[in-house]
Design a protein around this motif. Sequence first.
Motif, short mmCIF file in Angstrom:
data_model
loop_
_atom_site.label_atom_id
_atom_site.label_comp_id
_atom_site.label_asym_id
_atom_site.label_seq_id
_atom_site.Cartn_x
_atom_site.Cartn_y
_atom_site.Cartn_z
N VAL A 31 24.05 -94.39 -6.59
CA VAL A 31 24.06 -93.14 -7.37
C VAL A 31 24.22 -93.41 -8.86
N THR A 32 25.20 -94.25 -9.21
CA THR A 32 25.53 -94.45 -10.64
C THR A 32 24.95 -95.72 -11.24
N GLY A 33 24.58 -96.67 -10.40
CA GLY A 33 24.09 -97.95 -10.90
C GLY A 33 25.21 -98.91 -11.29
N ALA A 34 26.46 -98.50 -11.08
CA ALA A 34 27.60 -99.35 -11.42
C ALA A 34 27.67 -100.55 -10.47
N ARG A 35 28.13 -101.67 -11.00
CA ARG A 35 28.35 -102.85 -10.18
C ARG A 35 29.69 -102.70 -9.45
N ILE A 36 29.70 -102.98 -8.15
CA ILE A 36 30.90 -102.86 -7.33
C ILE A 36 31.24 -104.25 -6.79
N TYR A 43 33.06 -97.53 -0.03
CA TYR A 43 32.19 -96.43 0.37
C TYR A 43 30.76 -96.91 0.51
N TRP A 44 30.13 -96.58 1.66
CA TRP A 44 28.73 -96.89 1.88
C TRP A 44 28.19 -96.02 2.99
N SER A 45 26.88 -96.03 3.13
CA SER A 45 26.21 -95.32 4.21
C SER A 45 25.47 -96.33 5.07
N ALA A 46 25.85 -96.41 6.34
CA ALA A 46 25.14 -97.30 7.27
C ALA A 46 23.73 -96.77 7.53
N ASP A 47 23.58 -95.44 7.57
CA ASP A 47 22.25 -94.84 7.81
C ASP A 47 21.29 -95.12 6.66
N ARG A 48 21.78 -94.97 5.45
CA ARG A 48 20.93 -95.15 4.27
C ARG A 48 20.93 -96.58 3.74
N GLN A 49 21.88 -97.41 4.22
CA GLN A 49 22.04 -98.78 3.74
C GLN A 49 22.22 -98.79 2.22
N GLU A 50 23.19 -97.97 1.77
CA GLU A 50 23.50 -97.85 0.35
C GLU A 50 25.01 -97.98 0.14
N ALA A 51 25.38 -98.50 -1.02
CA ALA A 51 26.78 -98.60 -1.44
C ALA A 51 27.06 -97.54 -2.50
N TYR A 52 28.33 -97.11 -2.56
CA TYR A 52 28.75 -96.10 -3.55
C TYR A 52 30.03 -96.56 -4.22
N VAL A 53 30.13 -96.33 -5.50
CA VAL A 53 31.28 -96.79 -6.28
C VAL A 53 32.57 -96.05 -5.93
N ASP A 54 32.46 -94.77 -5.53
CA ASP A 54 33.66 -93.99 -5.20
C ASP A 54 33.27 -92.82 -4.29
N ALA A 55 34.29 -92.05 -3.90
CA ALA A 55 34.05 -90.92 -2.99
C ALA A 55 33.14 -89.87 -3.62
N GLU A 56 33.28 -89.65 -4.91
CA GLU A 56 32.44 -88.66 -5.59
C GLU A 56 30.96 -89.06 -5.53
N ALA A 57 30.67 -90.32 -5.79
CA ALA A 57 29.29 -90.79 -5.71
C ALA A 57 28.75 -90.69 -4.29
N SER A 58 29.60 -91.01 -3.32
CA SER A 58 29.21 -90.90 -1.92
C SER A 58 28.87 -89.46 -1.55
N THR A 59 29.69 -88.53 -1.99
CA THR A 59 29.46 -87.12 -1.72
C THR A 59 28.15 -86.64 -2.35
N LYS A 60 27.90 -87.07 -3.59
CA LYS A 60 26.66 -86.69 -4.28
C LYS A 60 25.43 -87.21 -3.53
N ALA A 61 25.51 -88.44 -3.05
CA ALA A 61 24.37 -89.05 -2.37
C ALA A 61 24.09 -88.38 -1.03
N LEU A 62 25.13 -87.95 -0.35
CA LEU A 62 24.97 -87.41 0.99
C LEU A 62 24.84 -85.88 1.03
#
Length: 65
Positions: A31-36, A43-62
């Motif tokens: 979502v943000t392009g930040a390095r983690i 935070y990540w999505s197994a379905d989308r195979q994506e990582a998220y920097v925090d809960a807010e980014a995860s919520t935005k993506a999903l």
Amino acid sequence: MLKSESRPAKLQYLTNNFRVLVDGDFVTCAVTGARIPLDELRYWSADRQEAYVDAEASTKALAPL
């Protein structure tokens, strides 16, 4: 903190864990392009195979469009 010579890792995101496919120091937030740093990855999505920097980014993506 990431070192200047750090390199991206490639992960397989599973439901409750992840598997390192290619060694590295970080992954990039979908979502943000930040390095983690891998030791900070929570935070990540197994379905989308994506990582998220925090809960807010995860919520935005999903969230529905």
